[in-house]
Design an enzyme around this catalytic site. Structure first.
Site, PDB file in Angstrom:
ATOM      1  N   GLY A 146      -1.134   7.824   0.881  1.00 37.55           N
ATOM      2  CA  GLY A 146      -1.306   7.957   2.318  1.00 37.55           C
ATOM      3  C   GLY A 146      -0.050   7.694   3.121  1.00 37.55           C
ATOM      4  O   GLY A 146       1.068   8.068   2.748  1.00 37.55           O
ATOM      5  N   TYR A 149     -13.651  -4.423  10.798  1.00 34.13           N
ATOM      6  CA  TYR A 149     -12.354  -3.733  10.759  1.00 34.13           C
ATOM      7  C   TYR A 149     -11.592  -3.948  12.062  1.00 34.13           C
ATOM      8  O   TYR A 149     -10.403  -4.275  12.048  1.00 34.13           O
ATOM      9  CB  TYR A 149     -12.576  -2.249  10.510  1.00 34.13           C
ATOM     10  CG  TYR A 149     -11.305  -1.425  10.561  1.00 34.13           C
ATOM     11  CD1 TYR A 149     -10.333  -1.559   9.580  1.00 34.13           C
ATOM     12  CD2 TYR A 149     -11.080  -0.523  11.594  1.00 34.13           C
ATOM     13  CE1 TYR A 149      -9.158  -0.810   9.623  1.00 34.13           C
ATOM     14  CE2 TYR A 149      -9.920   0.232  11.647  1.00 34.13           C
ATOM     15  CZ  TYR A 149      -8.956   0.083  10.664  1.00 34.13           C
ATOM     16  OH  TYR A 149      -7.799   0.823  10.710  1.00 34.13           O
ATOM     17  N   SER A 191      -4.269  -0.771  14.616  1.00 36.11           N
ATOM     18  CA  SER A 191      -5.062   0.432  14.893  1.00 36.11           C
ATOM     19  C   SER A 191      -5.628   0.356  16.304  1.00 36.11           C
ATOM     20  O   SER A 191      -5.942  -0.749  16.793  1.00 36.11           O
ATOM     21  CB  SER A 191      -6.219   0.534  13.896  1.00 36.11           C
ATOM     22  OG  SER A 191      -7.191   1.472  14.337  1.00 36.11           O
ATOM     23  N   GLY A 216       1.461   4.886   3.676  1.00 37.09           N
ATOM     24  CA  GLY A 216       2.399   4.018   2.972  1.00 37.09           C
ATOM     25  C   GLY A 216       3.281   4.779   2.010  1.00 37.09           C
ATOM     26  O   GLY A 216       4.488   4.519   1.903  1.00 37.09           O
ATOM     27  N   ASN A 223       1.550   3.314  -2.331  1.00 36.95           N
ATOM     28  CA  ASN A 223       1.267   4.294  -3.387  1.00 36.95           C
ATOM     29  C   ASN A 223       0.501   5.511  -2.910  1.00 36.95           C
ATOM     30  O   ASN A 223       0.379   6.493  -3.633  1.00 36.95           O
ATOM     31  CB  ASN A 223       0.485   3.624  -4.527  1.00 36.95           C
ATOM     32  CG  ASN A 223      -0.845   3.073  -4.060  1.00 36.95           C
ATOM     33  OD1 ASN A 223      -0.882   2.203  -3.187  1.00 36.95           O
ATOM     34  ND2 ASN A 223      -1.935   3.552  -4.615  1.00 36.95           N
ATOM     35  N   GLY A 267       0.819  -1.201   0.000  1.00 29.83           N
ATOM     36  CA  GLY A 267       0.000   0.000   0.000  1.00 29.83           C
ATOM     37  C   GLY A 267       0.855   1.254   0.000  1.00 29.83           C
ATOM     38  O   GLY A 267       0.469   2.286   0.561  1.00 29.83           O
TER      39      GLY A 267
END
Length: 317
Positions: free
Chosen positions: A28, A187, A161, A30, A26, A24
């Site tokens: 935010g 989540y 998280s 990451g 690409n 990930g």
């Protein structure tokens, strides 16, 4: 080494000769991880579902590697991988193991989805558990050979998280959540699985005599597209709207705990790094609290066994 209480991306040590994979990477948090690792001279591989979006991220990072404050030698490339699709994960791992570099010094397991309506992946798995945990479980095991070759010790950083605290049961017997759960509940379950995974991985690596360090991190409330794509219930949406101005920080700020966990010398196995202020923003600290649900070695072993069963990837047995 700068103290974690004041640590920013400017405190990253030179990383010339080291290779990192950021799933990930690409956008935010990451993307910020990939950018700043490359700016310190590392070779960075971005894992992304879309080759086009990954290529755009590579172009942006390459454009940032010419400044006066950049360590020479940084390089960035992309590998296409859909973390929710086990065949894609296995293909990406095979490709990475076959590349010219034989060492992998850091794996930042960052790719994820958040609070999506229930759906099943091509493998028949609940989408949040598949993307946030199962794909990363499989990828880590498949990449153990280049980890073992790395010197000094490599790092596996799994991104969780504070939402994991809302999980009360990983539902090993109701694995695909056919009834009775919410986008937030699913989540939270996937993020609790991430912490159980790190706990089990750290112990198995130690038992095998491996120098690889497994650690967890969380970015706090980073303002990224991940939050924008979420579908929270009405009460959660109201809560987020009210608290956002005082508890959120930038994507770069969110990347700091992940980068600290991936690179700094004082990091030890099974720590959980995150922002210092209410686990939401601020410089990195190894003080992010974990729910009792994720602290049981027996429960971590049960999740490991289930993950091996579902992914078909077994390691460190």
């Amino acid at each position: 080494m700068a103290p974690s209480a004041t640590w920013t991306v400017a405190d990253l040590e030179p990383l010339v000769g080291k290779t990192f994979l950021v799933t990930g990477g690409n956008l935010g948090v990451g993307f910020e991880c990939a950018l700043h690792l490359a700016r310190r001279g590392a070779s960075v591989v971005i894992g992304c579902r879309s080759a086009a979006r990954g290529g755009e991220a590579v172009t942006r990072i390459q454009a940032a590697l010419g400044g006066a404050d950049v360590t020479p030698g940084g390089f960035v490339s992309v590998t296409t991988v859909d973390m929710s699709d086990l065949s894609s994960v296995k293909a990406a791992a095979n490709s990475l193991c076959g590349r010219a570099h034989t060492e992998l010094h850091g794996l930042i397991l960052n790719a994820g989805v958040m609070m999506l309506p229930r759906s099943l992946t091509v493998d028949g798995q609940e989408v949040q558990m598949a993307t946030n945990h199962l794909g990363h479980f499989a990828l880590t095991g498949l990449l153990l050979p280049p980890f073992a070759a790395a010197a000094p010790a490599a790092r596996v950083v799994c991104v969780s998280s504070p939402a994991h605290r809302r999980c009360t049961d990983l539902a090993l017997d109701g694995w695909t959540l056919a009834t009775g759960d919410t986008p937030m509940g699913a989540y939270a379950r996937s993020k609790a699985a991430d912490l159980r995974f790190v706990r089990a991985l750290a112990r198995r690596l130690a038992a095998a005599g491996s120098p690889v360090v497994a650690v967890a991190a969380q970015p706090g409330w980073a303002l990224t597209a991940l939050v924008d794509k979420a579908s929270p219930d009405a009460w959660t949406a109201l809560f987020l709207t009210v608290l956002k101005p005082c508890l959120s920080h930038s994507a770069e700020g969110g990347a700091c705990p992940l980068l600290y966990a991936a690179t700094e010398a004082d990091v030890v196995a099974d720590q959980y790094w995150g922002p210092s202020f209410l686990q939401s923003k601020g410089p990195p600290a190894a003080a992010s609290s974990r729910a009792g649900l994720v602290l049981s070695d027996e429960a971590a072993a049960a999740l490991w066994a289930k993950s091996e069963e579902v992914t078909g990837v077994s390691y460190l047995g």
